[in-house]
Design a protein around this motif. Structure first.
Motif, short mmCIF file in Angstrom:
data_model
loop_
_atom_site.label_atom_id
_atom_site.label_comp_id
_atom_site.label_asym_id
_atom_site.label_seq_id
_atom_site.Cartn_x
_atom_site.Cartn_y
_atom_site.Cartn_z
N ASN A 425 1.25 -0.91 -0.08
CA ASN A 425 0.20 0.07 0.31
C ASN A 425 0.93 1.09 -0.05
OD1 ASN A 425 -2.71 -0.75 0.13
ND2 ASN A 425 -2.58 -1.35 2.04
N THR A 493 -11.78 1.13 -0.72
CA THR A 493 -10.37 1.13 -1.80
C THR A 493 -10.47 2.41 -2.13
OG1 THR A 493 -8.96 -0.09 -3.58
CG2 THR A 493 -11.92 -0.03 -3.65
N THR A 494 -9.59 2.63 -2.76
CA THR A 494 -9.98 4.18 -3.59
C THR A 494 -8.83 3.84 -4.76
OG1 THR A 494 -7.54 4.88 -2.46
CG2 THR A 494 -9.85 6.03 -1.72
N LYS A 495 -8.74 2.72 -4.85
CA LYS A 495 -8.03 2.20 -6.42
C LYS A 495 -8.84 2.41 -7.42
CE LYS A 495 -4.07 0.25 -3.36
NZ LYS A 495 -3.37 -0.17 -2.87
N THR A 501 -8.43 -4.31 -4.58
CA THR A 501 -9.98 -5.15 -4.03
C THR A 501 -10.45 -4.81 -2.35
OG1 THR A 501 -9.04 -6.50 -2.79
CG2 THR A 501 -9.08 -7.92 -4.95
N MET A 505 -5.91 -3.78 4.02
CA MET A 505 -6.06 -3.91 5.48
C MET A 505 -7.36 -4.59 6.60
SD MET A 505 -3.50 -1.73 5.93
CE MET A 505 -3.60 -1.95 6.85
N1 ATP Z 1 0.50 3.66 2.99
C1 ATP Z 1 -0.91 4.31 2.56
N2 ATP Z 1 -0.97 5.62 1.52
C2 ATP Z 1 -2.28 6.13 1.71
N3 ATP Z 1 -3.28 5.98 1.12
C3 ATP Z 1 -3.40 4.33 1.75
C4 ATP Z 1 -2.38 3.49 2.56
N4 ATP Z 1 -2.36 3.09 3.08
C5 ATP Z 1 -4.52 2.79 2.36
N5 ATP Z 1 -4.40 3.41 2.06
C6 ATP Z 1 -5.82 3.16 1.69
O1 ATP Z 1 -6.91 2.43 2.20
C7 ATP Z 1 -7.74 1.85 0.96
C8 ATP Z 1 -7.88 0.60 1.44
O2 ATP Z 1 -6.27 -0.45 1.71
P1 ATP Z 1 -6.70 -1.88 1.42
O3 ATP Z 1 -4.89 -2.46 1.13
O4 ATP Z 1 -7.70 -2.89 2.45
O5 ATP Z 1 -6.95 -2.57 -0.38
P2 ATP Z 1 -6.29 -2.20 -1.70
O6 ATP Z 1 -4.85 -1.39 -1.22
O7 ATP Z 1 -7.32 -1.16 -2.06
O8 ATP Z 1 -6.46 -2.75 -2.08
P3 ATP Z 1 -6.10 -4.70 -2.30
O9 ATP Z 1 -7.20 -5.21 -1.96
O10 ATP Z 1 -5.50 -4.49 -3.48
O11 ATP Z 1 -4.96 -4.48 -0.73
C9 ATP Z 1 -6.16 2.10 -0.14
O12 ATP Z 1 -7.48 1.97 -1.89
C10 ATP Z 1 -6.03 3.76 0.26
O13 ATP Z 1 -6.71 4.50 0.00
#
Ligand code: ATP
Ligand code: MG
Length: 555
Positions: A425, A493-495, A501, A505
């Motif tokens: 992340n 997610t903000t992606k 997905t 987290m």
């Molecule tokens: N180090 C970081 N800096 C900025 N935003 C973060 C950071 N870590 C997490 N986030 C935010 O938290 C959201 C959720 O993270 P999470 O890992 O649960 O999902 P994801 O990375 O979007 O998808 P994936 O399931 O592929 O990990 C991210 O989409 C992002 O917006």
């Protein structure tokens, strides 16, 4: 006429001015008249009083009758719904002996917008309380208002009643205003002309009866509508609970499905890494084992050449020519160096293989005491490609500040997933941030990820449990406060679609908090970066003692 009035006046005057004088002559007649008048007044008052008492008794009786009739209906009907009350029976029981034919009773309420809204009515020919077919009565001709009840003077309802009163021709309606709570009801008792003819007492005690009947009707209506509302409310509540349960079940299902997919992904990655590590391991061991022999052999051969050279300082011209062709002196000097660097390379490959095996940790599915640094390093190794600089892309500096950590009892493979998710992340965030930053900005403020570990004791919040802390921070874009609250939610997610997905987290949270009784905390401020702090108990404790703390602190 004049004579008469003068006579009366003189009578009055003479009576007041000179009673003795006037008393002589017409005295007995006058006394008789006065006495007669008095007696008839007293008799009228007595009759009126008796009537009142009778009416009061009748009213009390009717109220009591109504109460027991209502109770009977309630007791006999456990599942009453709107309109099931037998109003005819109720009225008959309330007013025994009274003929209630030709009497229509209507119930209205003043709606919020001041309209005249019919609610329920009792029709003599139907003998039922009707609450679902509400036609306002079509009254015509002059009406009559019960003397002791009044209609509101200003409201539109009052006007409507007055209109009805003025236009009513048949029968005389009796109306009554009743306030219950913040609501107002208007009751209208409308006898038809057929009722008025045979029942002369209508105007006197009909009012009381009307009031009583109407009260019974209102009570019935309130009871029915109250029960009905309660039933509807119960039904709505029941359905809402069911809908919420279904929604929750669906969400849990989706969450579980997502987690399965994610853990399947991680497990496939782990298996692939383990597979590659295994495949590389054999040839690497093979090379590594042979290199030390090779070095020895080479040393021996070089020594042999030296011995030859000392015994034959003037070798054959062919040997001389070939020696200079291969640059024997340089070869003798460089070959050991090459072998040494090969040894270093092979050692590095061995380390990588070890890290890959550490990462997959397929051999350690259960809780075991492990070195967390190994897990972090192996994760960094897997992500190393994304950290190093490439053409046109600045690399991400890795700052490791490892403390003296004891072995931590944990599921190593799962914790590696946590480190992987958090570091990935951070890399994602930095990469997208760097796309928006100018070259100058990136040069002046290079991107970094800092990993720090330490040991602590939380005697205050965890009953004295020793724990380790792993902090993973980045100087990426940071997370806005409203998003911070959601990052541990599954599927948040903000992606862009297809990139994230939103499970990383939430899985990290589950593994740390639920799986290991630890805590995970996020501190972030926009433009400054993000820091995740994981606290893990060094030794696992029984489930019911496990601290289950989840704190999200906003910096
Ligand atoms: N180090 C970081 N800096 C900025 N935003 C973060 C950071 N870590 C997490 N986030 C935010 O938290 C959201 C959720 O993270 P999470 O890992 O649960 O999902 P994801 O990375 O979007 O998808 P994936 O399931 O592929 O990990 C991210 O989409 C992002 O917006
Ligand atoms: Mg993620």
């Amino acid at each position: 006429m004049r004579k008469e009035s003068e006579k009366r006046d003189s009578l009055w005057q003479s009576a007041s001015q000179s009673p003795k004088k006037k008393a002589s002559g017409n005295m007995p007649v006058k006394v008789a008249v006065v006495l007669g008048l008095c007696l008839s007044t007293v008799a009228a008052i007595a009759v009126w009083q008796r009537e009142r008492e009778t009416l009061a008794i009748e009213l009390r009786e009717s109220t009591e009758n109504l109460r027991s009739a209502l109770q009977e209906q309630i007791d006999g009907n456990s599942d009453l719904t709107g309109g099931n009350f037998s109003a005819g029976e109720l009225l008959k029981a309330t007013l025994p002996g009274q003929v209630l034919e030709n009497l229509n009773i209507y119930l209205y309420q003043e709606s919020v917008d001041g309209e005249f809204e019919p609610l329920a009515f009792y029709e003599f020919n139907a003998h039922t309380l009707i609450v679902d077919r509400l036609d306002p009565p079509k009254l015509s001709g002059r009406g009559w208002l019960c003397p002791e009840f009044s209609v509101p003077s200003s409201s539109s309802t009052g006007q409507a009643f007055r209109q009805l009163r003025q236009t009513q021709t048949t029968g005389k309606p009796c109306q009554r205003t009743l306030s219950v709570g913040d609501r107002q009801w208007f009751l209208l008792l409308l006898p038809t002309s057929a009722y008025l003819a045979p029942y002369k007492y209508w105007q006197s005690w009909g009012i009381f009866l009307g009031g009583s009947i109407l009260t019974s009707l209102l009570a019935t209506y309130l009871l029915v509508s109250g029960r009905y509302t309660k039933q509807v409310e119960e039904l709505v509540e029941e359905r809402t609970i069911k809908a919420q349960q279904l929604q929750k079940a669906l969400e849990e299902l989706q969450e579980t499905q997502g987690m399965l997919v994610h853990s399947e992904k991680m497990s496939s990655l782990g298996q692939m890494v383990a597979g590659i590590a295994h495949e590389i391991n054999n040839p690497v061991n093979f090379i590594s084992g042979n290199i030390s022999c090779t070095k020895e052999y080479v040393q021996d051969l070089l020594k042999l050449i030296e011995v030859y050279q000392s015994h034959y300082p003037n070798p054959d011209p062919d040997i001389e020519e070939f020696s200079s062709e291969i640059d024997l002196d340089f070869l003798a000097e460089d070959l050991p160096k090459i072998l040494n660097s090969m040894q270093v390379g092979v050692n590095r490959i061995s380390q990588i293989v070890l890290s890959m095996r550490n990462f997959s940790r397929l051999d350690r599915a259960e809780m075991q005491a492990v070195n967390l640094h190994e897990g972090i390093d192996s994760t960094l190794l897997i992500l190393n490609n994304r950290l190093t600089a490439k053409a046109g892309i600045y690399g991400i500096k890795l700052i490791k500040t490892y403390g003296e950590l004891p072995l931590v009892e944990c599921n190593a493979g799962q914790l590696n997933q946590v480190f992987m998710n958090i570091v990935a992340n951070a890399i994602d965030a930095i990469e997208s941030y760097d796309k928006q930053r100018s070259q100058e900005e990136k040069k002046a403020n290079p991107s970094w990820i800092a990993i720090q570990t330490s040991v602590g004791n939380a005697s205050d919040i965890r009953g004295g449990y020793d724990y380790v802390t792993v902090t993973i921070a980045d100087n990426g874009p940071g997370i806005p406060a409203d998003i911070q609250k959601k990052i541990f939610d599954p599927f948040f997610t903000t992606k862009p679609v297809g990139k994230g997905t939103g499970l990383g987290m939430s899985i990290a949270y589950k593994i740390v908090v639920e799986g290991h009784g630890g805590t995970i905390r996020c501190r972030s401020s926009v433009g400054q970066g993000t820091e995740f702090t994981i606290n893990l108990p060094i030794r696992q404790i029984s489930t019911n003692q496990k601290p289950n703390l989840m704190e999200i602190c906003v910096a």
